[in-house]
Design a protein around this motif. Sequence first.
Motif, PDB file in Angstrom:
ATOM      1  N   SER A  14       0.822  -1.210   0.000  1.00  0.00           N
ATOM      2  CA  SER A  14       0.000   0.000   0.000  1.00  0.00           C
ATOM      3  C   SER A  14       0.855   1.260   0.000  1.00  0.00           C
ATOM      4  O   SER A  14       0.563   2.237  -0.704  1.00  0.00           O
ATOM      5  CB  SER A  14      -0.954   0.006   1.206  1.00  0.00           C
ATOM      6  OG  SER A  14      -0.229  -0.033   2.430  1.00  0.00           O
ATOM      7  N   HIS A  15       1.930   1.249   0.764  1.00  0.00           N
ATOM      8  CA  HIS A  15       2.828   2.410   0.784  1.00  0.00           C
ATOM      9  C   HIS A  15       3.582   2.554  -0.536  1.00  0.00           C
ATOM     10  O   HIS A  15       3.851   3.671  -0.991  1.00  0.00           O
ATOM     11  CB  HIS A  15       3.814   2.296   1.953  1.00  0.00           C
ATOM     12  CG  HIS A  15       3.173   2.462   3.299  1.00  0.00           C
ATOM     13  ND1 HIS A  15       2.501   1.443   3.923  1.00  0.00           N
ATOM     14  CD2 HIS A  15       3.060   3.547   4.109  1.00  0.00           C
ATOM     15  CE1 HIS A  15       2.023   1.879   5.083  1.00  0.00           C
ATOM     16  NE2 HIS A  15       2.349   3.146   5.219  1.00  0.00           N
ATOM     17  N   THR A  16       3.893   1.420  -1.165  1.00  0.00           N
ATOM     18  CA  THR A  16       4.567   1.472  -2.464  1.00  0.00           C
ATOM     19  C   THR A  16       3.630   1.993  -3.542  1.00  0.00           C
ATOM     20  O   THR A  16       4.062   2.714  -4.448  1.00  0.00           O
ATOM     21  CB  THR A  16       5.118   0.083  -2.831  1.00  0.00           C
ATOM     22  OG1 THR A  16       6.001  -0.365  -1.797  1.00  0.00           O
ATOM     23  CG2 THR A  16       5.868   0.119  -4.148  1.00  0.00           C
ATOM     24  N   VAL A  17       2.345   1.645  -3.461  1.00  0.00           N
ATOM     25  CA  VAL A  17       1.363   2.196  -4.404  1.00  0.00           C
ATOM     26  C   VAL A  17       1.375   3.726  -4.338  1.00  0.00           C
ATOM     27  O   VAL A  17       1.386   4.410  -5.371  1.00  0.00           O
ATOM     28  CB  VAL A  17      -0.052   1.648  -4.111  1.00  0.00           C
ATOM     29  CG1 VAL A  17      -1.122   2.454  -4.860  1.00  0.00           C
ATOM     30  CG2 VAL A  17      -0.148   0.180  -4.493  1.00  0.00           C
ATOM     31  N   VAL A  18       1.374   4.266  -3.133  1.00  0.00           N
ATOM     32  CA  VAL A  18       1.401   5.726  -2.969  1.00  0.00           C
ATOM     33  C   VAL A  18       2.666   6.303  -3.601  1.00  0.00           C
ATOM     34  O   VAL A  18       2.617   7.295  -4.339  1.00  0.00           O
ATOM     35  CB  VAL A  18       1.319   6.112  -1.475  1.00  0.00           C
ATOM     36  CG1 VAL A  18       1.544   7.615  -1.294  1.00  0.00           C
ATOM     37  CG2 VAL A  18      -0.029   5.705  -0.891  1.00  0.00           C
ATOM     38  N   SER A  19       3.809   5.674  -3.332  1.00  0.00           N
ATOM     39  CA  SER A  19       5.071   6.161  -3.885  1.00  0.00           C
ATOM     40  C   SER A  19       5.088   6.063  -5.407  1.00  0.00           C
ATOM     41  O   SER A  19       5.616   6.951  -6.092  1.00  0.00           O
ATOM     42  CB  SER A  19       6.243   5.375  -3.283  1.00  0.00           C
ATOM     43  OG  SER A  19       7.483   5.946  -3.638  1.00  0.00           O
ATOM     44  N   GLU A  39     -10.806  -1.824   2.464  1.00  0.00           N
ATOM     45  CA  GLU A  39     -10.849  -0.461   3.003  1.00  0.00           C
ATOM     46  C   GLU A  39      -9.521   0.265   2.779  1.00  0.00           C
ATOM     47  O   GLU A  39      -9.485   1.492   2.671  1.00  0.00           O
ATOM     48  CB  GLU A  39     -11.169  -0.490   4.499  1.00  0.00           C
ATOM     49  CG  GLU A  39     -12.580  -0.943   4.820  1.00  0.00           C
ATOM     50  CD  GLU A  39     -12.865  -0.957   6.304  1.00  0.00           C
ATOM     51  OE1 GLU A  39     -12.016  -0.430   7.068  1.00  0.00           O
ATOM     52  OE2 GLU A  39     -13.899  -1.501   6.703  1.00  0.00           O
ATOM     53  N   VAL A  40      -8.432  -0.502   2.705  1.00  0.00           N
ATOM     54  CA  VAL A  40      -7.123   0.098   2.459  1.00  0.00           C
ATOM     55  C   VAL A  40      -7.120   0.826   1.119  1.00  0.00           C
ATOM     56  O   VAL A  40      -6.499   1.888   0.972  1.00  0.00           O
ATOM     57  CB  VAL A  40      -6.009  -0.978   2.501  1.00  0.00           C
ATOM     58  CG1 VAL A  40      -4.655  -0.384   2.133  1.00  0.00           C
ATOM     59  CG2 VAL A  40      -5.956  -1.627   3.880  1.00  0.00           C
ATOM     60  N   LEU A  41      -7.824   0.262   0.137  1.00  0.00           N
ATOM     61  CA  LEU A  41      -7.896   0.903  -1.181  1.00  0.00           C
ATOM     62  C   LEU A  41      -8.472   2.311  -1.074  1.00  0.00           C
ATOM     63  O   LEU A  41      -7.930   3.257  -1.666  1.00  0.00           O
ATOM     64  CB  LEU A  41      -8.746   0.053  -2.129  1.00  0.00           C
ATOM     65  CG  LEU A  41      -8.950   0.616  -3.532  1.00  0.00           C
ATOM     66  CD1 LEU A  41      -7.630   0.666  -4.297  1.00  0.00           C
ATOM     67  CD2 LEU A  41      -9.978  -0.231  -4.296  1.00  0.00           C
ATOM     68  N   MET A  42      -9.540   2.443  -0.310  1.00  0.00           N
ATOM     69  CA  MET A  42     -10.158   3.762  -0.137  1.00  0.00           C
ATOM     70  C   MET A  42      -9.210   4.725   0.565  1.00  0.00           C
ATOM     71  O   MET A  42      -9.158   5.915   0.226  1.00  0.00           O
ATOM     72  CB  MET A  42     -11.466   3.629   0.643  1.00  0.00           C
ATOM     73  CG  MET A  42     -12.549   2.855  -0.088  1.00  0.00           C
ATOM     74  SD  MET A  42     -14.119   2.815   0.807  1.00  0.00           S
ATOM     75  CE  MET A  42     -13.703   1.716   2.152  1.00  0.00           C
ATOM     76  N   GLN A  43      -8.448   4.215   1.514  1.00  0.00           N
ATOM     77  CA  GLN A  43      -7.503   5.069   2.236  1.00  0.00           C
ATOM     78  C   GLN A  43      -6.380   5.543   1.314  1.00  0.00           C
ATOM     79  O   GLN A  43      -5.960   6.708   1.369  1.00  0.00           O
ATOM     80  CB  GLN A  43      -6.930   4.320   3.435  1.00  0.00           C
ATOM     81  CG  GLN A  43      -7.978   3.829   4.443  1.00  0.00           C
ATOM     82  CD  GLN A  43      -8.662   4.969   5.182  1.00  0.00           C
ATOM     83  OE1 GLN A  43      -9.320   5.810   4.579  1.00  0.00           O
ATOM     84  NE2 GLN A  43      -8.484   5.009   6.484  1.00  0.00           N
ATOM     85  N   ALA A 187      -1.524   8.738   8.730  1.00  0.00           N
ATOM     86  CA  ALA A 187      -2.125   7.729   9.621  1.00  0.00           C
ATOM     87  C   ALA A 187      -3.325   7.049   8.972  1.00  0.00           C
ATOM     88  O   ALA A 187      -4.165   6.466   9.658  1.00  0.00           O
ATOM     89  CB  ALA A 187      -2.524   8.324  10.977  1.00  0.00           C
ATOM     90  N   LEU A 188      -3.394   7.090   7.639  1.00  0.00           N
ATOM     91  CA  LEU A 188      -4.494   6.437   6.917  1.00  0.00           C
ATOM     92  C   LEU A 188      -4.143   5.015   6.497  1.00  0.00           C
ATOM     93  O   LEU A 188      -5.034   4.179   6.303  1.00  0.00           O
ATOM     94  CB  LEU A 188      -4.879   7.259   5.684  1.00  0.00           C
ATOM     95  CG  LEU A 188      -5.570   8.592   5.964  1.00  0.00           C
ATOM     96  CD1 LEU A 188      -5.772   9.374   4.674  1.00  0.00           C
ATOM     97  CD2 LEU A 188      -6.914   8.371   6.661  1.00  0.00           C
ATOM     98  N   ILE A 189      -2.868   4.724   6.326  1.00  0.00           N
ATOM     99  CA  ILE A 189      -2.433   3.359   6.039  1.00  0.00           C
ATOM    100  C   ILE A 189      -1.244   3.012   6.921  1.00  0.00           C
ATOM    101  O   ILE A 189      -0.461   3.869   7.308  1.00  0.00           O
ATOM    102  CB  ILE A 189      -2.060   3.147   4.550  1.00  0.00           C
ATOM    103  CG1 ILE A 189      -0.996   4.149   4.092  1.00  0.00           C
ATOM    104  CG2 ILE A 189      -3.290   3.232   3.670  1.00  0.00           C
ATOM    105  CD1 ILE A 189      -0.475   3.911   2.678  1.00  0.00           C
ATOM    106  N   GLY A 190      -1.151   1.724   7.253  1.00  0.00           N
ATOM    107  CA  GLY A 190      -0.087   1.236   8.110  1.00  0.00           C
ATOM    108  C   GLY A 190      -0.167  -0.274   8.176  1.00  0.00           C
ATOM    109  O   GLY A 190      -0.871  -0.910   7.384  1.00  0.00           O
TER     110      GLY A 190
END
Length: 340
Positions: A14-19, A39-43, A187-190
């Motif tokens: 998920s963090h790599t998707v953002v990057s 729900e992670v997708l929405m975040q 603090a939306l993904i972790g």
Amino acid sequence: MKILITGGLGFIGSHTVVSLVENGFTPIIIDNCSNSSEEVLMQIETIIGKPLTFYKEDVTDGLALDRIFTTEKDIKGVIHFAAAKAVGESVENPLKYYHNNITGLVQLLTIMQNHQVNNMIFSSSCTVYGQVEKMPITEDAPVQAPISPYGNTKKVGEEIIQDVAKSSDLQAILLRYFNPIGAHPSALIGELPLGVPQNLLPFITQTAVGIREKLSVFGSDYPTPDGTCIRDYIHVLDLADAHVIALKRLMNQQQESNIEIYNIGTGKGTSVLEMITAFEEVTQQSLPYEMAPRREGDTTIAFADTTLVNEKLGWKAQRTLEESLDSAWKWQLNISNKTL
């Protein structure tokens, strides 16, 4: 540029998707949500401010993978995270790990070949080194017989990729990373473990917030300064950035061979007791813990020599242990709906 990212709703994924998005790539996410949540997708979409393409599929399903590659034309590369990842669980349920981690990789490589997609970043692990006598661990350290089925799936996975590269146009970078911790500053993904956490920091934060009664420190008689295991803890955002930098190296055809291997860590070891003390200092929370017997499959000490990745990729960990602990705590408070 479309990049397929398997396990893209997981902790590191998920963090790599953002990057990836921040660096101009278009991620196509596959995740079966066995150890994550939609729900992670929405975040993630909230963080990046736009919708993403997501397929709820399993990488062991070759037909599903083929449909995705056919639908999403012009996929230029794959970052492969999807795998079961807990050392202890792998000892208890090895067949789950061999099925998910090995079968999934074989299916993915097969479909990649069929669609002439030749660029891969593989999520490997320092567990392939086993218990190394000399620290820090360099990429030249011998890959030993792993002490857990999880570690063996990463070792065998690397071997499969290397064998395929010898007989095809596959170009791959294998990232052997150490212990990812922390969370996105929003603090939306972790890290979101389902059930009892297998990793240290989520257990620490869950204990501090009251979900767990106390933390068990597995092993107090290791040959280390304080008797507890030592690991190299790296902020997940630094790890995500390393994947994107490695991907750019592949896309720009800068690699020196069709298989490159890099350690991804901070180069510094921290013991379990040191982690507990640092967490208490950063968060001002008192953490109840008890010493417990050693856990099967755990190595004594492991931290990285990062010279190669620093020189070849120009990547270096930027964030401190304190930043990692602070972000993980804020993430835990957010998902627990509690405030200080």
